[in-house]
Scaffold this motif. Structure first.
Motif, PDB file in Angstrom:
ATOM      1  N   GLU B 143      26.290  29.574  43.421  1.00 36.09           N
ATOM      2  CA  GLU B 143      27.454  30.220  42.823  1.00 36.09           C
ATOM      3  C   GLU B 143      27.012  31.548  42.233  1.00 36.09           C
ATOM      4  O   GLU B 143      25.875  31.688  41.765  1.00 36.09           O
ATOM      5  CB  GLU B 143      28.059  29.354  41.709  1.00 36.09           C
ATOM      6  CG  GLU B 143      28.779  28.109  42.198  1.00 36.09           C
ATOM      7  CD  GLU B 143      30.213  28.368  42.657  1.00 36.09           C
ATOM      8  OE1 GLU B 143      30.741  29.483  42.386  1.00 36.09           O
ATOM      9  OE2 GLU B 143      30.794  27.464  43.283  1.00 36.09           O
ATOM     10  N   ILE B 144      27.901  32.499  42.275  1.00 40.27           N
ATOM     11  CA  ILE B 144      27.645  33.799  41.643  1.00 40.27           C
ATOM     12  C   ILE B 144      28.855  34.124  40.756  1.00 40.27           C
ATOM     13  O   ILE B 144      29.818  33.373  40.706  1.00 40.27           O
ATOM     14  CB  ILE B 144      27.443  34.929  42.676  1.00 40.27           C
ATOM     15  CG1 ILE B 144      28.557  34.930  43.734  1.00 40.27           C
ATOM     16  CG2 ILE B 144      26.097  34.790  43.370  1.00 40.27           C
ATOM     17  CD1 ILE B 144      29.779  35.645  43.412  1.00 40.27           C
ATOM     18  N   ILE B 145      28.766  35.263  40.098  1.00 41.63           N
ATOM     19  CA  ILE B 145      29.920  35.774  39.355  1.00 41.63           C
ATOM     20  C   ILE B 145      30.304  37.098  40.009  1.00 41.63           C
ATOM     21  O   ILE B 145      29.420  37.880  40.376  1.00 41.63           O
ATOM     22  CB  ILE B 145      29.568  35.985  37.865  1.00 41.63           C
ATOM     23  CG1 ILE B 145      29.255  34.635  37.203  1.00 41.63           C
ATOM     24  CG2 ILE B 145      30.699  36.705  37.119  1.00 41.63           C
ATOM     25  CD1 ILE B 145      28.692  34.747  35.785  1.00 41.63           C
ATOM     26  N   ALA B 146      31.609  37.331  40.197  1.00 43.18           N
ATOM     27  CA  ALA B 146      32.046  38.618  40.740  1.00 43.18           C
ATOM     28  C   ALA B 146      33.163  39.190  39.883  1.00 43.18           C
ATOM     29  O   ALA B 146      34.106  38.477  39.516  1.00 43.18           O
ATOM     30  CB  ALA B 146      32.518  38.464  42.178  1.00 43.18           C
ATOM     31  N   LEU B 147      33.029  40.472  39.547  1.00 46.30           N
ATOM     32  CA  LEU B 147      34.072  41.172  38.794  1.00 46.30           C
ATOM     33  C   LEU B 147      34.668  42.264  39.667  1.00 46.30           C
ATOM     34  O   LEU B 147      33.983  42.809  40.533  1.00 46.30           O
ATOM     35  CB  LEU B 147      33.491  41.819  37.533  1.00 46.30           C
ATOM     36  CG  LEU B 147      32.936  40.876  36.479  1.00 46.30           C
ATOM     37  CD1 LEU B 147      31.425  40.904  36.512  1.00 46.30           C
ATOM     38  CD2 LEU B 147      33.435  41.276  35.104  1.00 46.30           C
ATOM     39  N   VAL B 161      29.854  44.247  31.047  1.00 46.16           N
ATOM     40  CA  VAL B 161      30.123  42.807  31.099  1.00 46.16           C
ATOM     41  C   VAL B 161      29.293  42.160  32.206  1.00 46.16           C
ATOM     42  O   VAL B 161      28.729  41.068  32.030  1.00 46.16           O
ATOM     43  CB  VAL B 161      31.632  42.550  31.328  1.00 46.16           C
ATOM     44  CG1 VAL B 161      31.900  41.059  31.546  1.00 46.16           C
ATOM     45  CG2 VAL B 161      32.450  43.068  30.146  1.00 46.16           C
ATOM     46  N   ALA B 162      29.186  42.848  33.353  1.00 52.15           N
ATOM     47  CA  ALA B 162      28.415  42.304  34.482  1.00 52.15           C
ATOM     48  C   ALA B 162      26.956  42.084  34.071  1.00 52.15           C
ATOM     49  O   ALA B 162      26.371  41.027  34.350  1.00 52.15           O
ATOM     50  CB  ALA B 162      28.501  43.248  35.678  1.00 52.15           C
ATOM     51  N   MET B 174      28.048  40.154  41.093  1.00 52.44           N
ATOM     52  CA  MET B 174      28.571  41.102  42.079  1.00 52.44           C
ATOM     53  C   MET B 174      29.620  41.976  41.393  1.00 52.44           C
ATOM     54  O   MET B 174      30.601  41.444  40.857  1.00 52.44           O
ATOM     55  CB  MET B 174      29.241  40.366  43.237  1.00 52.44           C
ATOM     56  CG  MET B 174      28.402  39.292  43.869  1.00 52.44           C
ATOM     57  SD  MET B 174      27.062  40.011  44.803  1.00 52.44           S
ATOM     58  CE  MET B 174      25.734  39.007  44.217  1.00 52.44           C
ATOM     59  N   PHE B 175      29.406  43.278  41.430  1.00 53.75           N
ATOM     60  CA  PHE B 175      30.385  44.186  40.836  1.00 53.75           C
ATOM     61  C   PHE B 175      31.168  44.809  41.984  1.00 53.75           C
ATOM     62  O   PHE B 175      30.694  45.723  42.657  1.00 53.75           O
ATOM     63  CB  PHE B 175      29.665  45.234  39.986  1.00 53.75           C
ATOM     64  CG  PHE B 175      30.595  45.931  39.040  1.00 53.75           C
ATOM     65  CD1 PHE B 175      31.265  45.226  38.060  1.00 53.75           C
ATOM     66  CD2 PHE B 175      30.807  47.300  39.134  1.00 53.75           C
ATOM     67  CE1 PHE B 175      32.132  45.863  37.183  1.00 53.75           C
ATOM     68  CE2 PHE B 175      31.672  47.939  38.255  1.00 53.75           C
ATOM     69  CZ  PHE B 175      32.335  47.221  37.286  1.00 53.75           C
ATOM     70  N   MET B 176      32.364  44.247  42.226  1.00 55.80           N
ATOM     71  CA  MET B 176      33.119  44.549  43.447  1.00 55.80           C
ATOM     72  C   MET B 176      34.097  45.696  43.227  1.00 55.80           C
ATOM     73  O   MET B 176      35.296  45.497  43.016  1.00 55.80           O
ATOM     74  CB  MET B 176      33.841  43.290  43.923  1.00 55.80           C
ATOM     75  CG  MET B 176      32.900  42.113  44.186  1.00 55.80           C
ATOM     76  SD  MET B 176      31.631  42.461  45.424  1.00 55.80           S
ATOM     77  CE  MET B 176      32.628  42.389  46.910  1.00 55.80           C
ATOM     78  N   MET B 177      33.568  46.908  43.298  1.00 61.20           N
ATOM     79  CA  MET B 177      34.431  48.088  43.265  1.00 61.20           C
ATOM     80  C   MET B 177      34.997  48.302  44.679  1.00 61.20           C
ATOM     81  O   MET B 177      34.756  47.524  45.580  1.00 61.20           O
ATOM     82  CB  MET B 177      33.616  49.313  42.836  1.00 61.20           C
ATOM     83  CG  MET B 177      33.104  49.224  41.409  1.00 61.20           C
ATOM     84  SD  MET B 177      31.871  50.495  40.993  1.00 61.20           S
ATOM     85  CE  MET B 177      32.730  52.016  41.379  1.00 61.20           C
ATOM     86  N   ASP B 178      35.743  49.389  44.847  1.00 62.41           N
ATOM     87  CA  ASP B 178      36.121  49.799  46.194  1.00 62.41           C
ATOM     88  C   ASP B 178      36.151  51.326  46.209  1.00 62.41           C
ATOM     89  O   ASP B 178      36.073  51.954  45.152  1.00 62.41           O
ATOM     90  CB  ASP B 178      37.477  49.213  46.601  1.00 62.41           C
ATOM     91  CG  ASP B 178      38.590  49.725  45.726  1.00 62.41           C
ATOM     92  OD1 ASP B 178      38.994  50.887  45.898  1.00 62.41           O
ATOM     93  OD2 ASP B 178      39.043  48.972  44.842  1.00 62.41           O
ATOM     94  N   TYR B 290      43.855  41.703  42.685  1.00 60.37           N
ATOM     95  CA  TYR B 290      42.616  42.058  41.975  1.00 60.37           C
ATOM     96  C   TYR B 290      42.196  43.456  42.406  1.00 60.37           C
ATOM     97  O   TYR B 290      42.674  43.989  43.421  1.00 60.37           O
ATOM     98  CB  TYR B 290      41.521  41.029  42.303  1.00 60.37           C
ATOM     99  CG  TYR B 290      41.278  40.904  43.788  1.00 60.37           C
ATOM    100  CD1 TYR B 290      42.055  40.043  44.563  1.00 60.37           C
ATOM    101  CD2 TYR B 290      40.325  41.685  44.427  1.00 60.37           C
ATOM    102  CE1 TYR B 290      41.876  39.955  45.926  1.00 60.37           C
ATOM    103  CE2 TYR B 290      40.136  41.603  45.804  1.00 60.37           C
ATOM    104  CZ  TYR B 290      40.912  40.731  46.551  1.00 60.37           C
ATOM    105  OH  TYR B 290      40.737  40.658  47.905  1.00 60.37           O
ATOM    106  N   GLY B 291      41.299  44.057  41.618  1.00 60.63           N
ATOM    107  CA  GLY B 291      40.783  45.385  41.964  1.00 60.63           C
ATOM    108  C   GLY B 291      41.904  46.415  42.030  1.00 60.63           C
ATOM    109  O   GLY B 291      42.923  46.287  41.345  1.00 60.63           O
ATOM    110  N   ILE B 292      41.744  47.386  42.880  1.00 59.60           N
ATOM    111  CA  ILE B 292      42.699  48.496  42.946  1.00 59.60           C
ATOM    112  C   ILE B 292      44.103  47.984  43.247  1.00 59.60           C
ATOM    113  O   ILE B 292      45.095  48.521  42.752  1.00 59.60           O
ATOM    114  CB  ILE B 292      42.251  49.555  43.987  1.00 59.60           C
ATOM    115  CG1 ILE B 292      43.159  50.781  43.932  1.00 59.60           C
ATOM    116  CG2 ILE B 292      42.197  48.994  45.397  1.00 59.60           C
ATOM    117  CD1 ILE B 292      43.180  51.485  42.592  1.00 59.60           C
ATOM    118  N   THR B 293      44.200  46.903  44.032  1.00 61.86           N
ATOM    119  CA  THR B 293      45.519  46.375  44.398  1.00 61.86           C
ATOM    120  C   THR B 293      46.270  45.864  43.169  1.00 61.86           C
ATOM    121  O   THR B 293      47.500  45.868  43.136  1.00 61.86           O
ATOM    122  CB  THR B 293      45.357  45.272  45.464  1.00 61.86           C
ATOM    123  OG1 THR B 293      44.522  45.794  46.503  1.00 61.86           O
ATOM    124  CG2 THR B 293      46.671  44.867  46.059  1.00 61.86           C
TER     125      THR B 293
END
Lengths: 186, 386, 288
Positions: B143-147, B161-162, B174-178, B290-293
């Motif tokens: 398991e991981i953590i993703a923001l 926070v990450a 995982m820092f999930m930008m776009d 989530y994210g930009i959406t």
């Protein structure tokens, strides 16, 4: 809610992104509004027709993209051709008059030209063209205050060129004010 | 613990998400980054390369993403707070080492500025199609953590926070930008260092000894970490290992170890969760984004409310672990769920699984390269209400 | 196992609770382990300041037997892991001990770049010419015409000459010995523990169970005899001349011993020159 969409278009190297950066910074840091700058990336930003989009909002800016510009600023003919069909009815179109010919202007648009290249040459540096356009826009569009725009110019240009760039800003701003005064007296 | 003031660029700035992420890492105490340039994440490492020499940090541009993703782990065991930064193709190359970090419980942050894929795809345009890769991309179970941030301000705030979560749970985050968030410039307020909370490394309280157990978990299932070079003489391996850290090849030790690696996230999920909710009190339609959406759909919600439609937004800020309980609760009272994302269905299937047939779920897919048109999402909302 | 006063001095450097080890009778890796421990003893460095990093394979298991802080990483990646560890802890002595398949095939790109940057790590490569852990596939140093499970009719690929590769990539110390040359191999390890920069020692080692059996080269003892009879010591030899052929001569020796600024030294110098008092130096241990 008051949301204004601005698109600035030109050739890569004309300082299109910097012009957007100044507007956004003026709104976000000095006029206490929300501003979102987005830009075109990739090869086009390095020479072809490129653009910067700024959304200025009195409230939190949710949707970050420009879809129908309220204001279009263009510094090249390809940018004009590419972007003019996107503007909102009644949009304000500001253009560099020796570089752009405004044919097929959508109905209802208000278009104003400025001899910014000549002004820039008179100031001794052709590259301040973009700053003159920012001054021009500041005068003709009620988006950012002139005080905020001046501060943002100083923040955004290379150290040592502040005076030159402020001069360029004032040149565009005054030219815009003249037009504005003429328009309102009509 | 509070942030080291040297890394905190206090003030109001006009920054894009990539630059803000770099400042977040600096504020979080990150002083060692290994990376490899890739659009649209490159601005993060460019700023790090510029800023680090002024704060006593080291950035090394490695020969590839594989090297970057393991070099950070060497530095993490050397006592540093570390991250690496990449985008889709680089993320694919890093997968083996995400598993290594999960297995060896190495605190580290992986920034993925997502672009359109698969393969080289759309380097300069946004996508959200790496969400399942972030969760499942490496082989084996873990398991991981993703923001998932939606603004430059959040790229700053949530990078901190990450880092804190990676230290707290000893897990790759995982820092999930776009691309859209990474290249969008907005006001970013960086507070005083005294207002920034920093999670210190969970250093062991045990003394070096023959019986030292590298992986003896605490109550929350997370073990403490020893300093390197201090006489503990510990052994770290990606092989299945016992609490001493020694390789053991059998099903029993595998069960004990991997179960704990999974449970330390699953059982702490409610503590890890960060969600935002907008107008859910009376919502008949819940848009999950989530994210930009999650910004785009607020426009949809505004347009819907203007038409008198009862629409609310649920936004997981921490996407993994997924906020399962909250979605289950909402499923008990909402008439429908709408899930727009810049892919052909990833998080959507999580929502569908949790709603479990109690309400219709609709995916608003999009191949990436641009953002959704809020009006397109509104159309789907209207359809499900019909 | 010997106890009390008969205790072997190397034992205190090994994880005796993990014995017996996994290696086959006649394998050369045990000799490398022994040489390295003796090098630690001889060099008199603080053992707590030493960390061993390995990758995957028979030699990859080496990290698990040394009683130091040890890291058994992923296949091919001990060098970048060691780069991270060394950068975080410039005061420590970081040794990469792994096989030629790990370091030179899958990890080859990391090898040349770490040497180019002159990262201050010591790389000891056990070269047994095959992927032994997985049953004997062809490797990057396998001599031309040698047989492997994935080269059943003989290898037709040109093998790497490791000292030449290391020298041309920028290593500050390059040596090759066989496991017959235990004194010289130990001495080379002592040398590199005290030498700054990217140091490379190739340890040619027998693999009786896999490589030798398949290539009809006899057992471990026969291979030691072969090393004795077919090795030629040529310190300072031109590394271009060090190719190894099936059944041919093995040139051994110390070939390169030169000084270049390490990665952190070069970084420190460049940044302090460029940034002046804006530079906040990273504590590299570099004398300024």
């Amino acid at each position: 809610m008051s949301r204004t969409e601005i698109k600035i278009g030109g050739l890569g190297g004309q300082g299109v992104i910097l012009a957007g950066m100044i507007l956004g910074r003026a709104a976000a840091l000095y006029d206490d509004m929300d501003a979102t700058l987005t830009q075109s990336f990739g090869p086009e930003a390095r020479g072809g027709a490129c653009s910067a989009q700024v959304v200025v909002n009195t409230e939190r800016n949710l949707y970050p993209c420009v879809t129908r510009p309220d204001i279009l600023v263009v510094m090249s003919q390809p940018a004009y051709e590419r972007f003019v069909m996107e503007v909102k009815p009644g949009a304000l179109v500001l253009y560099e008059e020796s570089l752009v010919e405004t044919h097929h202007l959508p109905e209802g648009c208000r278009a104003f030209g400025i001899p910014a290249t000549r002004f820039a040459e008179e100031l001794g540096r052709r590259m301040v063209l973009n700053i003159i356009m920012v001054g021009f826009l500041t005068a003709l569009a009620d988006v950012v205050s002139v005080e905020a725009a001046r501060k943002a110019v100083v923040d955004s240009v290379p150290k040592g060129t502040e005076k030159l760039n402020l001069g360029a800003f004032e040149k565009g701003y005054e030219f815009g004010l003249d037009i504005k005064n003429r328009e309102s007296s009509c | 613990m509070k942030a080291d003031p040297m890394g905190v660029l206090v003030g109001a700035h006009f920054l894009d998400g990539d630059h803000a992420c770099c400042e977040g890492a600096l504020a979080a105490g990150c002083r060692m980054v290994f990376g490899y340039p890739i659009t649209p994440s490159t601005e993060v490492v460019e700023r790090i390369a510029r800023r680090f020499p002024m704060v006593g940090g080291v950035f090394i541009q490695m020969e590839d993403e594989i090297a970057s993703s393991i070099a950070i782990q060497g530095a993490a065991w050397g006592g540093k707070k570390v991250m690496t930064v990449t985008s889709g193709p680089g993320m694919s190359l890093m997968q083996e080492h995400i598993g290594f970090a999960a297995m060896t419980e190495t605190p580290c942050v992986f920034v993925n500025v997502q672009r359109g894929g698969p393969s080289t795809g759309l380097p300069t345009l946004p996508g959200q199609a790496d969400m399942m890769q972030a969760r499942w991309g490496s082989h084996g179970d873990y398991e991981i953590i993703a923001l998932s941030p939606n603004s430059p301000q959040e790229c700053f705030d949530l990078t901190i926070v990450a880092f804190n979560m990676s230290e707290r749970y000893r897990v790759p985050v995982m820092f999930m930008m776009d691309e859209s968030v990474g290249h969008m410039t907005e006001r970013v307020i960086i507070p005083e260092s005294t207002e920034i909370d920093i999670e210190p490394r969970r250093l062991t309280r045990a003394q070096p000894s023959e019986d030292y157990e590298l992986y003896a978990p605490e109550e929350d299932l997370v073990p403490q970490m020893p300093p390197v070079g201090a006489g503990y003489r510990f052994h770290v391996t990606g092989l299945t290992h016992d609490e001493k850290g020694y390789p053991v090849m059998n099903a029993w030790v595998q069960e004990k170890l991997v179960r704990r690696l999974v449970d330390k996230i699953r059982k702490n999920a409610s503590e890890i969760a960060i969600n935002q909710e907008f107008e859910l009190e009376d919502a008949e339609v819940v848009i999950v984004a989530y994210g930009i959406t999650s910004r785009v759909v607020q426009r949809t919600m505004f347009l819907a409310r203007e038409k008198g439609l009862k629409v609310g937004v649920f936004r997981p800020v921490v996407v993994w672990p997924f906020p399962e309980d909250r979605i289950r609760e909402l499923a008990g009272r909402a008439k429908a769920f709408v899930v727009p994302e810049l892919n052909y269905g990833q998080v959507y299937y999580e929502v569908e699984r949790l709603v479990a047939g109690r309400a219709p779920c609709r995916l608003v897919d999009h191949g990436g390269g641009a953002l959704h048109d809020p009006a397109d999402i509104l159309k789907v909302v209207e359809e499900v209400l019909r | 196992m010997s106890q009390g006063e008969h205790r072997n001095p190397v034992e205190s450097f090994l994880r005796m609770d993990r014995m017996p080890h996994i290696w086959c009778p006649g394998c050369g890796i045990g000799i490398v382990v022994n040489c390295f421990v003796r090098a630690l003893l001889k060099s008199k460095i603080d053992v707590d300041s030493v960390s061993v990093v390995s990758g995957i394979g028979c030699t990859g298991r080496i990290a698990g037997y040394f009683k130091v802080d040890s890291f058994h990483t992923t296949h091919g990646r001990p060098i970048p892991f060691a780069t991270g560890l060394k950068t975080a802890r410039p005061d420590m002595n970081i040794v990469v001990l792994s096989g030629e398949g790990d370091l030179i095939a899958i990890g080859g790109n990391h090898f040349i770049h770490a040497a180019r940057r002159n990262v201050d790590i010591k790389v000891i490569c056990v070269n047994n010419f095959t992927y032994a852990m997985t049953g004997g596939q062809v490797g990057p140093t396998a001599p031309l015409h040698s047989i492997a499970t994935t080269a059943p009719y003989g290898s037709h690929e040109r093998p790497f000459n490791l000292p030449f590769l290391a020298e041309s990539s920028g290593a500050t110390y390059v040596a090759r010995w066989t496991t017959y040359h235990v004194r010289q191999l130990t001495k080379a390890m002592v040398d590199v523990l005290n030498k700054p920069g990217f140091c490379f020692v190739e340890a040619i080692a027998p693999c009786p169970t896999i490589y030798q059996r398949r290539n009809r080269m006899g057992d471990g003892l026969e291979m030691m005899r072969f090393y004795r009879e077919h090795s030629r010591i040529a310190n300072g030899a031109d590394t271009r001349s060090l190719d190894i052929e099936m059944g041919g001569e093995i040139v051994v020796g110390k070939f390169i011993d030169r000084d270049r600024p390490t990665y952190l030294e070069a970084m420190d110098e460049e940044l302090s020159k460029r940034l002046g008092n804006r530079y906040v130096p990273y504590p590299t241990g570099v004398k300024r």
